[in-house]
Design a protein around this motif. Structure first.
Motif, PDB file in Angstrom:
ATOM      1  N   SER B 203     -14.077   1.691  32.647  1.00  0.00           N
ATOM      2  CA  SER B 203     -12.704   1.676  32.122  1.00  0.00           C
ATOM      3  C   SER B 203     -12.167   0.256  31.981  1.00  0.00           C
ATOM      4  CB  SER B 203     -11.786   2.493  33.025  1.00  0.00           C
ATOM      5  OG  SER B 203     -11.810   1.952  34.318  1.00  0.00           O
ATOM      6  N   PHE B 204     -12.644  -0.647  32.821  1.00  0.00           N
ATOM      7  CA  PHE B 204     -12.190  -2.040  32.744  1.00  0.00           C
ATOM      8  C   PHE B 204     -12.530  -2.644  31.377  1.00  0.00           C
ATOM      9  CE2 PHE B 204     -13.198  -6.588  33.436  1.00  0.00           C
ATOM     10  CZ  PHE B 204     -11.931  -7.020  33.806  1.00  0.00           C
ATOM     11  N   ILE B 208     -10.061  -3.606  28.074  1.00  0.00           N
ATOM     12  CA  ILE B 208     -10.022  -4.949  27.493  1.00  0.00           C
ATOM     13  C   ILE B 208     -10.282  -4.897  25.993  1.00  0.00           C
ATOM     14  CG2 ILE B 208     -11.266  -7.148  27.376  1.00  0.00           C
ATOM     15  CD1 ILE B 208     -11.258  -7.286  30.285  1.00  0.00           C
ATOM     16  N   ILE B 209     -11.345  -4.197  25.585  1.00  0.00           N
ATOM     17  CA  ILE B 209     -11.663  -4.231  24.157  1.00  0.00           C
ATOM     18  C   ILE B 209     -10.736  -3.337  23.328  1.00  0.00           C
ATOM     19  CG2 ILE B 209     -14.063  -4.950  24.415  1.00  0.00           C
ATOM     20  CD1 ILE B 209     -14.886  -2.083  23.919  1.00  0.00           C
ATOM     21  N   THR B 210      -9.910  -2.531  24.000  1.00  0.00           N
ATOM     22  CA  THR B 210      -8.949  -1.735  23.243  1.00  0.00           C
ATOM     23  C   THR B 210      -7.606  -2.441  23.138  1.00  0.00           C
ATOM     24  OG1 THR B 210     -10.022   0.249  24.047  1.00  0.00           O
ATOM     25  CG2 THR B 210      -7.861   0.532  23.062  1.00  0.00           C
ATOM     26  N   TYR B 211      -7.130  -2.988  24.270  1.00  0.00           N
ATOM     27  CA  TYR B 211      -5.746  -3.472  24.280  1.00  0.00           C
ATOM     28  C   TYR B 211      -5.619  -4.991  24.330  1.00  0.00           C
ATOM     29  CZ  TYR B 211      -4.934   1.419  25.208  1.00  0.00           C
ATOM     30  OH  TYR B 211      -4.939   2.771  25.108  1.00  0.00           O
ATOM     31  N   ILE B 213      -8.334  -7.716  23.932  1.00  0.00           N
ATOM     32  CA  ILE B 213      -9.065  -8.353  22.835  1.00  0.00           C
ATOM     33  C   ILE B 213      -9.558  -7.197  21.972  1.00  0.00           C
ATOM     34  CG2 ILE B 213     -10.890 -10.011  22.269  1.00  0.00           C
ATOM     35  CD1 ILE B 213     -10.914 -10.750  25.268  1.00  0.00           C
ATOM     36  N   PRO B 214      -8.733  -6.726  21.054  1.00  0.00           N
ATOM     37  CA  PRO B 214      -8.925  -5.368  20.506  1.00  0.00           C
ATOM     38  C   PRO B 214     -10.052  -5.229  19.496  1.00  0.00           C
ATOM     39  CG  PRO B 214      -7.059  -6.429  19.476  1.00  0.00           C
ATOM     40  CD  PRO B 214      -7.575  -7.397  20.483  1.00  0.00           C
ATOM     41  N   PHE B 215     -11.212  -5.728  19.825  1.00  0.00           N
ATOM     42  CA  PHE B 215     -12.329  -5.639  18.884  1.00  0.00           C
ATOM     43  C   PHE B 215     -12.807  -4.205  18.672  1.00  0.00           C
ATOM     44  CE2 PHE B 215     -13.372 -10.285  19.523  1.00  0.00           C
ATOM     45  CZ  PHE B 215     -13.143 -10.606  18.209  1.00  0.00           C
ATOM     46  N   ALA B 216     -12.525  -3.330  19.622  1.00  0.00           N
ATOM     47  CA  ALA B 216     -12.992  -1.948  19.446  1.00  0.00           C
ATOM     48  C   ALA B 216     -12.412  -1.327  18.180  1.00  0.00           C
ATOM     49  CB  ALA B 216     -12.624  -1.109  20.662  1.00  0.00           C
ATOM     50  N   PHE B 217     -11.258  -1.864  17.748  1.00  0.00           N
ATOM     51  CA  PHE B 217     -10.643  -1.331  16.522  1.00  0.00           C
ATOM     52  C   PHE B 217     -11.311  -1.854  15.262  1.00  0.00           C
ATOM     53  CE2 PHE B 217      -7.200  -0.494  19.501  1.00  0.00           C
ATOM     54  CZ  PHE B 217      -6.913   0.809  19.157  1.00  0.00           C
TER      55      PHE B 217
END
Lengths: 272, 266
Positions: B203-204, B208-211, B213-217
């Protein structure tokens, strides 16, 4: 002899200063690379959880994790930037400045980079090894660190570095043919990276391909040291692979000498 | 309207200039593209070798993973193609004092830096990405609707903006520190996480990658919507929102940086 050493010591300390001047930059660079290790870590974890077997191609999950992080440590320690530096010097003509000095061209590079390496090793090797051993302890419940494996690993890394150094020096002269080194270097790094096991352990390759890869000098770069650390290579296998490393050191050393001889004859400095 | 016209005209001039330079060094141009093709080939090989061992990865088939991977290369490649010069700001433009030239010209500095260079190497990435999406899509069972096709196309420029925004922020740090190229590098490594299903991370990392450093988007979330039709509001909507936030932040930091900038002067 001592006089020679004194000359090259200057290059050694120049290399060390390079790292310490840009240390913040260096730390971010390393942090980026550790991040990439964690991506592999999570992928492999998912792979082991998705498969039903405890081990894949001879690797258990804890060995795989050690493999990922040690691969990073090993490739950082054995990396060599000769290709780019030499290529740039051929391009802009500064190579001429090095050639008129009464010192060995290759040796200046070697010592400058060694200075660089000493700093890297001091800052990196202890936290990495402790981290890796903590993971192993976590998985197996016992300390698995073996000092003999570690020491042979260090020796094997030295061989690996020398192979890489001479290979990169030889490759750097490709700048005579290809002017865009960044692209050429990238291609080379991709091929070498794959063949030396940084992308995936060579035992995951189809067995015929694996056998060929193990003989090539690239396996000696990263794969051999890591397998030694993991204790997978032992006894006569260990000796065989160390011997193979030594063989490649000598061959590539010879090759770099030969290329140096041929190419200095053809060197035309552009506007030097 | 008038400024927009002026900007687009200038952009054209810059690109034509850049193309002329490239024609001068045709060989380099091909070598660069092949270099990036090789890098992608390495990752393909990795995935192929892994999937020889397992039927699926956390519930995703190899084709789906390849689709996500290919999709991730499209915004990345577009950003790389057009706005690569931001790397140079952090690596050496500020440090060597070369940045001064942008300040002396009657153009917005950020705009000038961005359009000055066309990084043709990026075609290697972009072509692989498009090819992978085109190859994997027909064999995946995806329910298509007009809305989905529109959203899938619409999301690409916004995903690109996430890259550009993050690059602008990290490049602008150099105005204070003189050198920030490796900060950009570190952030770019985070983007490696976004090429795979976020479910495999703890979840950590996921947060991070969602909120943060939002690269997941830039890849996984839009791809999830395209493949499974889930949560368009989150997967696409938040992507649009967050990309605008990132770019705005980028512009703010950049402008603050310009004011703090002292030439390296030698």
């Amino acid at each position: 002899m001592t006089k020679k050493l004194r000359i090259y010591r200057a290059f050694l300390s120049a290399g060390m200063q390079e790292v310490s001047t840009y240390r913040v930059n260096w730390i971010f660079y390393m942090a980026g690379n550790v991040m990439a290790c964690f991506v592999s870590y999570f992928i492999w974890k998912a792979v082991f959880l998705s498969g039903n077997n405890n081990s894949l191609n001879g690797f258990t999950m804890s060995q795989m994790i050690v493999y990922i992080f040690l691969m990073f440590l090993t490739s950082t320690m054995t990396s060599s930037g000769g290709t780019y530096d030499i290529g740039e010097e051929i391009r802009d003509g500064t190579i001429a400045m090095r050639m008129i000095k009464p010192i060995s061209y290759n040796a200046t590079f070697l010592f400058q980079e060694l200075g660089n390496k000493i700093m890297t090793i001091c800052l990196l090797i202890i936290p990495m090894v402790i981290g890796v051993e903590a993971v192993r302890y976590n998985f197996t419940g016992e300390v698995q660190f073996e000092i003999t494996n570690f020491l042979i690993y260090v020796v094997s890394c030295v061989f690996a570095y020398l192979i890489n150094f001479f290979f990169n020096i030889s490759f750097g002269f490709i700048a005579f043919v290809i002017k865009y080194l960044w692209g050429a270097n990238m291609m080379k790094n991709c091929i070498v990276g794959f063949l030396s096991g940084t992308v995936i352990p060579l035992s995951f390759l189809p067995s015929g391909l694996e056998k060929i890869c193990l003989l090539l000098p690239f396996a000696s770069l990263n794969y051999t040291p890591v397998m030694i650390y993991l204790g997978i290579y032992k006894g006569s296998t260990l000796l065989y692979y160390l011997g193979l490393q030594l063989f490649w050191v000598l061959v590539l050393w010879g090759l770099s000498k030969l290329i140096w001889k041929i190419s200095t004859k053809h060197l035309t400095v552009q506007g030097g | 309207m008038k400024t927009l016209k002026r900007i687009s005209r200038m952009h054209r001039i810059f690109i034509v200039q850049e193309l002329k330079r490239m024609m001068e060094y045709k060989g380099d141009f091909i070598v660069g593209i092949i270099g990036f093709l090789f890098a992608q080939a390495n990752n393909m090989l990795f995935l192929w070798l892994i999937f020889r061992q397992i039927p699926n990865l956390a519930g995703w088939s190899i084709k789906e993973i390849l689709f996500i991977y290919g999709f991730s290369l499209i915004p990345k490649g577009i950003d790389h193609l057009f706005f690569d010069n931001l790397w140079a700001v952090g690596h050496f433009l500020v440090q060597k004092g070369d940045f001064d030239k942008y300040l002396t010209r009657p153009v917005n500095t950020l705009f000038h830096v961005m359009v000055e260079k066309l990084q043709i190497d990026a075609l290697g990435e972009l072509l692989v990405g498009i090819a992978m999406v085109c190859i994997t899509l027909p064999s995946l069972t995806v329910e298509w609707s007009v809305q989905k096709i529109l959203l899938a196309v619409l999301v690409i420029p916004f995903a690109t903006l996430i890259y550009t925004g993050i690059k602008t922020i990290t490049a602008a740090i150099a105005f204070w520190t003189k050198k920030s190229g490796n900060i950009t590098y570190m952030f770019y490594m985070v983007n490696e996480f976004s090429k795979y299903p976020v479910k495999i991370y703890n979840s950590f990392v996921r947060n991070i990658i969602t909120y943060i450093i939002p690269f997941a988007f830039t890849a996984y979330y839009p791809a999830e919507y395209i493949l499974k039709g889930e949560n368009p509001l989150f997967n696409i909507g938040v992507c649009v929102l967050i990309s605008i936030v990132m770019m705005t932040l980028g512009i703010i930091v950049w402008n603050k940086g310009i004011r703090a900038y002292e030439s390296a002067g030698s």
